[in-house]
Design a protein around this motif. Structure first.
Motif, PDB file in Angstrom:
ATOM      1  N   THR A   4      55.755  44.650  52.199  1.00  0.00           N
ATOM      2  CA  THR A   4      54.615  44.474  53.430  1.00  0.00           C
ATOM      3  C   THR A   4      54.108  43.145  53.217  1.00  0.00           C
ATOM      4  O   THR A   4      54.282  42.496  52.288  1.00  0.00           O
ATOM      5  N   PRO A   5      53.234  42.709  54.281  1.00  0.00           N
ATOM      6  CA  PRO A   5      52.830  41.567  54.433  1.00  0.00           C
ATOM      7  C   PRO A   5      51.936  41.177  53.197  1.00  0.00           C
ATOM      8  O   PRO A   5      51.583  39.904  52.887  1.00  0.00           O
ATOM      9  N   SER A  65      44.873  29.499  54.680  1.00  0.00           N
ATOM     10  CA  SER A  65      46.168  29.521  54.190  1.00  0.00           C
ATOM     11  C   SER A  65      46.262  28.614  52.868  1.00  0.00           C
ATOM     12  O   SER A  65      45.587  27.981  52.587  1.00  0.00           O
ATOM     13  N   ASP A  73      49.021  33.545  53.847  1.00  0.00           N
ATOM     14  CA  ASP A  73      47.842  33.599  54.275  1.00  0.00           C
ATOM     15  C   ASP A  73      47.036  34.133  53.181  1.00  0.00           C
ATOM     16  O   ASP A  73      47.258  34.754  52.126  1.00  0.00           O
ATOM     17  N   PHE A 127      49.373  42.328  59.959  1.00  0.00           N
ATOM     18  CA  PHE A 127      50.654  41.517  59.852  1.00  0.00           C
ATOM     19  C   PHE A 127      50.228  40.003  59.722  1.00  0.00           C
ATOM     20  O   PHE A 127      50.993  38.928  59.601  1.00  0.00           O
ATOM     21  N   HIS A 128      48.887  39.693  60.119  1.00  0.00           N
ATOM     22  CA  HIS A 128      48.372  38.149  59.774  1.00  0.00           C
ATOM     23  C   HIS A 128      49.127  37.306  60.927  1.00  0.00           C
ATOM     24  O   HIS A 128      49.458  36.050  60.541  1.00  0.00           O
ATOM     25  N   ILE A 129      49.365  37.819  62.128  1.00  0.00           N
ATOM     26  CA  ILE A 129      49.961  36.991  63.118  1.00  0.00           C
ATOM     27  C   ILE A 129      48.950  36.820  64.092  1.00  0.00           C
ATOM     28  O   ILE A 129      48.296  37.683  64.587  1.00  0.00           O
ATOM     29  N   VAL A 154      61.034  36.810  53.483  1.00  0.00           N
ATOM     30  CA  VAL A 154      60.332  37.382  54.403  1.00  0.00           C
ATOM     31  C   VAL A 154      59.285  38.495  53.605  1.00  0.00           C
ATOM     32  O   VAL A 154      58.535  39.343  53.881  1.00  0.00           O
ATOM     33  N   ASP A 157      52.595  41.339  50.159  1.00  0.00           N
ATOM     34  CA  ASP A 157      53.436  40.409  49.150  1.00  0.00           C
ATOM     35  C   ASP A 157      53.002  38.879  49.435  1.00  0.00           C
ATOM     36  O   ASP A 157      53.383  37.889  48.500  1.00  0.00           O
ATOM     37  N   ARG A 158      52.957  38.555  50.472  1.00  0.00           N
ATOM     38  CA  ARG A 158      52.756  37.175  51.124  1.00  0.00           C
ATOM     39  C   ARG A 158      51.340  36.804  51.376  1.00  0.00           C
ATOM     40  O   ARG A 158      51.131  35.827  52.258  1.00  0.00           O
ATOM     41  N   THR A 159      50.544  37.440  50.660  1.00  0.00           N
ATOM     42  CA  THR A 159      49.081  36.954  50.906  1.00  0.00           C
ATOM     43  C   THR A 159      48.272  36.630  49.577  1.00  0.00           C
ATOM     44  O   THR A 159      48.617  37.221  48.520  1.00  0.00           O
ATOM     45  N   THR A 168      54.067  49.730  56.534  1.00  0.00           N
ATOM     46  CA  THR A 168      53.390  48.821  56.240  1.00  0.00           C
ATOM     47  C   THR A 168      51.957  49.174  55.980  1.00  0.00           C
ATOM     48  O   THR A 168      51.113  48.529  54.911  1.00  0.00           O
TER      49      THR A 168
END
Lengths: 423, 238
Positions: free
Chosen positions: A196-197, A109, A114, A75-77, A375, A199-201, A52
């Protein structure tokens, strides 16, 4: 000649009992599939987990637990209790032992993805996997306040392209009413997939984030917010007051412990500085307990598969007594009867385990696209390798060993029966 | 003693199944090479047990057993297995065939266990040819028969395949344990004649066991087990 001959007899015998042999092979195959599936997803998870973040020596945030900081920043958690003031960030960035410092602000968000506000330094220095930098699939890194760069999964799942306008939401709720719809952003760049995260950011500039929140200083929209025009905003000082975390690279990697100690022992506005690799390992240790449990369960399932070999072999022995005495009559010794049944068990194990390896690969082929779309990660490094080979060998050897039980029973029977079997 | 002239020589043999009274007690019993002998006796008098002893599958508690030139008591169980593979062909009453092998594979089965019988043939192909020849002489000449699964065969056909298997690679001794009891009268006589002819043609000794007195006349010599066995109240199995 004799050995290959016994083996071909064993194969012919299994072919003759195709129905029950297939079921036994299926049982072994499914148990091996479960074991390999667990093992491979464990390894792949570990790898993508470790991949990551790399190249970042330290992550600094407001005082909190090390894993909390890592989970939040990388991880933006979860949400942090406190933030780091801008001046503190500037002090850290100015330290002589620090090569680069990239501030990030999290908390907003966009449709479940995120939003991360940062600057050019982040894109220059954030690395993942084996020192791979973030790369653009198309477009460019943001230059204007209302520019955004999105990760590969964001673009793919929402069907976004360069130029698409974005309405970001306040906080993490994706369907809430608190939309920053008065300050739309525009996509200028799309990143290549990283697994990794990232991709979703949705990445925006620090100034963009501040601009978006003008009129929102209390946490909700001020009744005068609409009266502030975008032109007015551009003239404001848009430097943020605080940041969520700072990613840090050192000039000399050997000073990492000293730098961390220096940061952690600051009395005025204390901070938490973590070494990402170390904290990842700690975090993984937590996950590890569960993972060992899974491995334990799947080993038990393999034992169940082995038992099904035993069951099918032992239950066939009585009806095969006649066959054994025919073999004895044509010159087979007890040794051959033993070898025949042991090799039948071994073959069941070998074919079952090999089928299990194939099943696992098919399963991965089916699952990977689903994982990528949900994911943003896929199970990497799952091609058949040493683990699969060792599993097939172990299962086959185990099957050979347990084969001695039915084989011994049959051998004893055939010695007792002689040629005069009582039917 | 000339071992080429005598195939089976038994002296002072005693055998009892574990935990049972004595079943066999034979003072002397000899079968000459090339002879066809019919061993008569009702069921349960120990005929099959005697065959198992001769075949070296069972070991007597006492006595000497000379088969095809070897003293069985001097051989290890592995050597007895090899002797049986090399020198003896056996036909059972029924269920003679290995169910998962084809007709041809069944006939060639002894060659898997006996290099000696295998090496009678110069090439693997001539082994197959000989199997075909034997089957053909036994009246099994349907072209698709060789590759048929054995469960498709009638009992009579199965017995003839078993006979071909017993004779492949020309063993010195053919032992037949009531091979005709599952056949009707016509098939029975024909089967015995075929067996006789084949054994004569290859010079093999034929030891044919039956409870059917009607067949006795077809053999060189007939012996009743009760006449040679000194145990008169059998307790064992057939």
């Amino acid at each position: 000649m004799m050995e290959t001959s016994i083996l071909s007899l064993a194969a012919a015998s299994l072919r003759n009992r195709l129905g029950s042999a297939t079921l036994t092979i299926l049982a072994v195959a499914l148990s091996v599939t479960l074991f390999l599936g667990v093992e491979k997803s464990r390894t792949a998870m570990r790898t993508s987990f470790d991949n990551t973040i790399s190249g970042t020596e330290l992550i600094v945030g407001a005082p909190t637990g090390a894993t909390n900081l890592l989970l939040h920043a990388v991880f933006h958690i979860g949400t942090p209790q406190a933030e780091l003031s801008w001046s503190r960030y500037q002090e850290i960035a100015a330290r002589p032992d620090i090569a680069w410092a990239a501030p990030v602000i999290l908390g907003d968000s966009h449709r479940g993805f995120d939003v991360l506000a940062t600057n050019q330094t982040y894109f220059d220095h954030y690395k993942f996997g084996r020192d791979r930098s973030l790369e653009l699939a198309s477009g460019e890194i943001m230059t204007d306040i209302f520019d955004a760069v999105v990760g590969a999964s964001v673009a793919a799942e929402l069907g976004y392209d360069i130029g698409t306008p974005l309405i970001l939401s306040h906080g993490i709720e994706s369907t809430g009413h608190a939309h920053h719809d008065d300050r739309p952003f525009r996509i200028v760049g799309i990143l290549k997939p990283t697994g990794t995260p990232v991709d979703r950011t949705v990445h925006i500039g620090l100034e963009g984030l501040t601009a978006m929140h003008v009129g929102w200083e209390t946490g909700s929209r001020h009744h005068l917010a609409d009266s502030i025009t975008t032109e007015m905003i551009r003239s404001f000082d848009l430097t943020p007051d605080s940041v969520s975390a700072v990613f840090i690279g050192l000039k000399d990697k050997t000073t990492i412990l000293q730098t961390r100690r220096a940061l952690n022992s600051q009395r005025e506005e204390p901070v938490t500085a973590i070494i990402p690799g170390q904290t990842l390992t700690q975090l993984w240790r937590l996950v590890g307990t569960f993972e060992r449990l899974l491995i334990g369960v799947s080993i038990f399932v393999i034992a169940v598969g082995m038992t099904s070999i035993l069951t099918s072999m032992l239950s066939s022995l009585n009806e095969r007594r006649r066959e054994m005495s025919v073999l004895r009559a044509v010159g087979a010794g007890p040794r051959h009867i033993l070898m025949l049944l042991v090799s039948e068990c071994g073959l069941l194990g070998l074919i079952g385990a090999s089928a299990g390896v194939c099943f696992t690969q098919i399963l991965i082929l089916v699952i990977n696209p689903v994982l990528v779309s949900t994911v943003g990660m896929e199970l990497a490094g799952t091609a058949p390798g040493l683990t699969d080979f060792l599993t097939v060998v172990s299962v086959s050897v185990l099957a050979l060993i347990i084969g001695f039980w039915p084989a011994w029973t049959a051998t004893r029977n055939s010695i007792g029966d002689g040629l005069a079997i009582k039917l | 003693m000339n071992s080429t002239a005598i195939t089976i020589e038994i002296s002072d043999l005693e055998y009892a199944w574990p935990n049972q009274g004595p079943l066999l007690q034979l003072k002397s019993f000899t079968v000459a090479a090339g002879e066809s002998l019919c061993l008569l006796g009702p069921s349960g008098t120990g005929k099959s047990t005697l065959l198992s002893l001769i075949a070296g599958v069972l070991e007597p508690q006492k006595g000497r057993l000379q088969v095809c030139g070897s003293a069985l008591e001097a051989l290890s169980s592995h050597q007895r297995d090899q002797l049986r593979a090399d020198h003896i062909g056996i036909i059972f009453q029924m269920f003679n065939l290995v169910p998962y092998l084809s007709v041809l594979q069944n006939v060639l089965l002894p060659c898997r266990f006996s290099p000696r019988r295998r090496n009678r043939f110069e090439r693997p192909e001539s082994m197959v040819e000989d199997a075909k020849r034997l089957l053909c002489q036994l009246g099994l000449d349907a072209p698709d028969l060789l590759s048929r699964p054995v469960r498709d065969l009638s009992v009579g056909q199965q017995q003839r395949v078993a006979a071909a298997r017993a004779m492949i690679g020309a063993p010195e001794l053919i032992i037949a344990d009531e091979p005709t009891s599952a056949l009707d009268r016509d098939n029975r006589n024909r089967f015995v004649r075929l067996l006789q002819d084949e054994a004569k043609a290859s010079g093999a000794t034929l030891l044919f066991v039956t409870h059917d007195q009607g067949l006795a006349s077809q053999f060189d010599r007939t012996v009743t087990l009760d006449d040679i066995n000194h145990i008169t109240t059998p307790t064992g199995t057939a």
